[in-house]
Design an enzyme around this catalytic site. Structure first.
Site, short mmCIF file in Angstrom:
data_model
loop_
_atom_site.label_atom_id
_atom_site.label_comp_id
_atom_site.label_asym_id
_atom_site.label_seq_id
_atom_site.Cartn_x
_atom_site.Cartn_y
_atom_site.Cartn_z
CE LYS A 105 -3.57 -2.65 0.90
NZ LYS A 105 -4.83 -2.79 0.21
C1 LIG Z 1 -0.90 -7.82 2.36
C2 LIG Z 1 -2.05 -7.70 1.42
N1 LIG Z 1 -2.11 -8.53 0.38
C3 LIG Z 1 -3.12 -8.47 -0.50
C4 LIG Z 1 -4.15 -7.58 -0.35
C5 LIG Z 1 -5.24 -7.55 -1.36
O1 LIG Z 1 -5.09 -6.46 -2.24
P1 LIG Z 1 -6.37 -5.88 -2.99
O2 LIG Z 1 -7.34 -5.49 -1.94
O3 LIG Z 1 -5.85 -4.71 -3.75
O4 LIG Z 1 -6.88 -6.97 -3.84
C6 LIG Z 1 -4.13 -6.68 0.73
C7 LIG Z 1 -5.19 -5.67 0.98
O5 LIG Z 1 -5.71 -5.03 0.17
C8 LIG Z 1 -3.04 -6.72 1.62
O6 LIG Z 1 -2.95 -5.86 2.62
N1 LIG Z 2 -6.57 -5.19 2.38
C1 LIG Z 2 -6.93 -3.83 2.54
C2 LIG Z 2 -8.38 -3.59 2.45
C3 LIG Z 2 -8.65 -2.24 1.88
O1 LIG Z 2 -8.33 -2.29 0.55
P1 LIG Z 2 -8.01 -1.04 -0.34
O2 LIG Z 2 -6.91 -1.51 -1.20
O3 LIG Z 2 -9.26 -0.75 -1.06
O4 LIG Z 2 -7.61 0.12 0.49
C4 LIG Z 2 -6.29 -3.30 3.81
O5 LIG Z 2 -5.25 -3.80 4.15
O6 LIG Z 2 -6.80 -2.44 4.47
#
Ligand SMILES: Cc1ncc(COP(=O)(O)O)c(C=O)c1O
Ligand SMILES: N[C@@H](CCOP(=O)(O)O)C(=O)O
Length: 466
Positions: A112
């Protein structure tokens, strides 16, 4: 570049407008009016660029007139200057075919950071041009929260209210949020799941009592700028592995469908992507949708990969829109049906369109643990549970052995030390920069999973428009 809503009736906005708006006023998500496309020669010319320059080159068509190329490069240089690895998102080889793309070298040790470090700067840039102070309201299953808080803590004209499901994030994830004591940071533990938190956040964007008084903003991947920044590392990895002459497949541990949708965008922009492998845990709404067209919300089961404990995947709407001939009215009707019944069936066009690029797998807890052990034995690398789910799917996807398969390593194993230790007997230590995390003071409040309680809390602490 103009941005339109997936539900067709919100006003089109420029990049700065879409970044500050977050969610569209008709409940849809903003997408660029068309996908910019690079030629093979243009992609080849990007090989070897430092990450910040590559990022500016790929994002410029999306940003349009909202930032000059020079200013965009200054912002990407500043954002990626805080990463602990010079390559920002280094690649690591596991065996002949399998690679890991390490996305966890940012300040909060998860992918993120790649988008949120930039988004924090974009907010500052656009808010510095005037307008109302921003009230960010976000939902997190663990990682978005800490990355967003790190990106905006202490910044002027922004408050952040971050909702996380009480007891459903790891201790490290919670502390990374709650130990940031800046006055503009408000952590809220709610009773319920991530899906409950996300639903309340979306509701607030469409609640005139709130939007009339406050400029509500988003840090979740409903905000287009998040995804735009994530497109870059698909190019970075593929270029190192021989693109554009060679195709690359990606396996992506998936929850809200943001990260893997960024891969779809990279493919629309001309990157030769062999396949996008969507890896879910037992919370498998996306696997069901991609294999049988059944997009129905199940109950959320807590797992060792809590950031993927999601059963409504916001960004899937962006894919459905694109695969449906970008018919906003038709998608609005489809989504209204889903919001009413919590279930929907994909159309044939959506199913067939998705099958052309996406595969999927649901990974069971024991398979996740096996993948952690396999990677440790193969390379000495400790994987976090989310990455391991991606790797398990990658190894089972039946990709042509001549095509490299890159698993997105989405979090540092130290964020999920108990699960990693259970699988390998090795307990990853916290990196030095957060070594004292468990000694730091925590601050958060607990609220029921009730929209009125949350809205009341936000209204009491946020800075109104004007
Ligand atoms: C460590 C981790 N892997 C994978 C994901 C999944 O990613 P996305 O929600 O973009 O599919 C998340 C949260 O979004 C995460 O925090
Ligand atoms: N896995 C995410 C959930 C929120 O997803 P986002 O990518 O839409 O912000 C988290 O870790 O908070």
């Amino acid at each position: 570049m103009e941005y339109v809503s997936t539900r067709g009736s919100a006003p089109a906005l420029d990049f700065a407008g879409a970044t500050l708006a977050g969610l569209a006023s008709d409940g849809g998500l903003y997408v660029p009016r068309e996908w910019p496309r690079f030629s093979a020669d243009e992609i080849a010319a990007m090989a070897g660029l430092p990450y910040a320059e590559l990022a500016a080159r790929i994002m410029q068509p999306f940003v349009g007139d909202s930032l000059t190329p020079q200013r965009l490069l200054e912002l990407t240089t500043q954002a990626y200057g805080r990463f602990a690895h010079k390559a920002v998102t280094p690649l690591r080889q596991l065996d002949q075919q399998q690679w890991l793309l390490e996305l966890f070298h940012g300040p909060t040790l998860a992918f993120k950071d790649v988008a949120l470090q930039l988004l924090g700067l974009l907010f500052e840039e656009f808010l510095g041009r005037g307008g109302d102070p921003l009230t960010i309201v976000g939902a997190t299953s663990g990682d978005t929260g800490s990355a967003a808080i790190d990106a905006v803590a202490g910044r002027a004209r922004v408050d952040i209210f971050m909702l996380h499901p009480k007891g459903r994030v790891s201790d490290v994830q919670r502390r990374q949020m709650t130990t940031v004591l800046a006055p503009n940071v408000h952590n809220v533990a709610i009773e319920g799941t991530f899906d409950d938190a996300q639903a309340m956040v979306k509701r607030m964007f469409n609640d005139p009592a709130m939007t009339g008084r406050f400029a509500i903003g988003a840090v979740n991947s409903i905000n287009w700028a998040r995804l735009m920044a994530q497109v870059v590392y698909y190019f970075a990895a593929a270029l190192q592995l021989g693109a554009p002459q060679r195709k690359v497949a990606f396996a992506v541990p998936t929850g809200n469908f943001g990260d893997v949708f960024a891969g779809y965008v990279a493919a629309q922009m001309g990157l030769p992507v062999e396949r996008l492998i969507v890896a879910t845990n037992v919370n498998d709404i996306l696997h069901r949708a991609l294999t049988s067209g059944d997009y129905s919300q199940g109950t959320v089961t807590p797992t060792a990969a809590p950031s993927m404990d999601i059963q409504v995947s916001s960004n899937f709407e962006r894919l459905l829109f694109d695969l449906n001939g970008r018919d906003g009215a038709a998608l609005a009707a489809q989504m209204a049906g889903f919001e009413k019944t919590r279930a929907m069936q994909l159309t044939n066009a959506q199913r067939e369109g998705a099958a052309a690029l996406f595969s999927s797998a649901r990974v069971e807890p024991e398979e996740m643990a096996q993948a952690i052990r396999w990677a440790f034995d193969a390379s000495g690398e400790l994987l976090d549970p989310h990455t391991a789910i991606g790797l398990h799917a990658a190894r089972g996807a039946g990709i042509d052995p001549a095509v490299p398969v890159v698993t997105l390593a989405t979090a540092h194993p130290a964020k999920f030390r108990d699960a990693v230790e259970r699988a390998t007997g090795q307990r990853p230590s916290l990196p030095a920069r957060i070594g004292d995390l468990f000694e730091r003071e925590e601050r958060m409040i607990e609220l029921p999973g009730d929209y009125d309680a949350i809205a009341h809390y936000v209204a009491k602490h946020a800075v109104p428009r004007g």
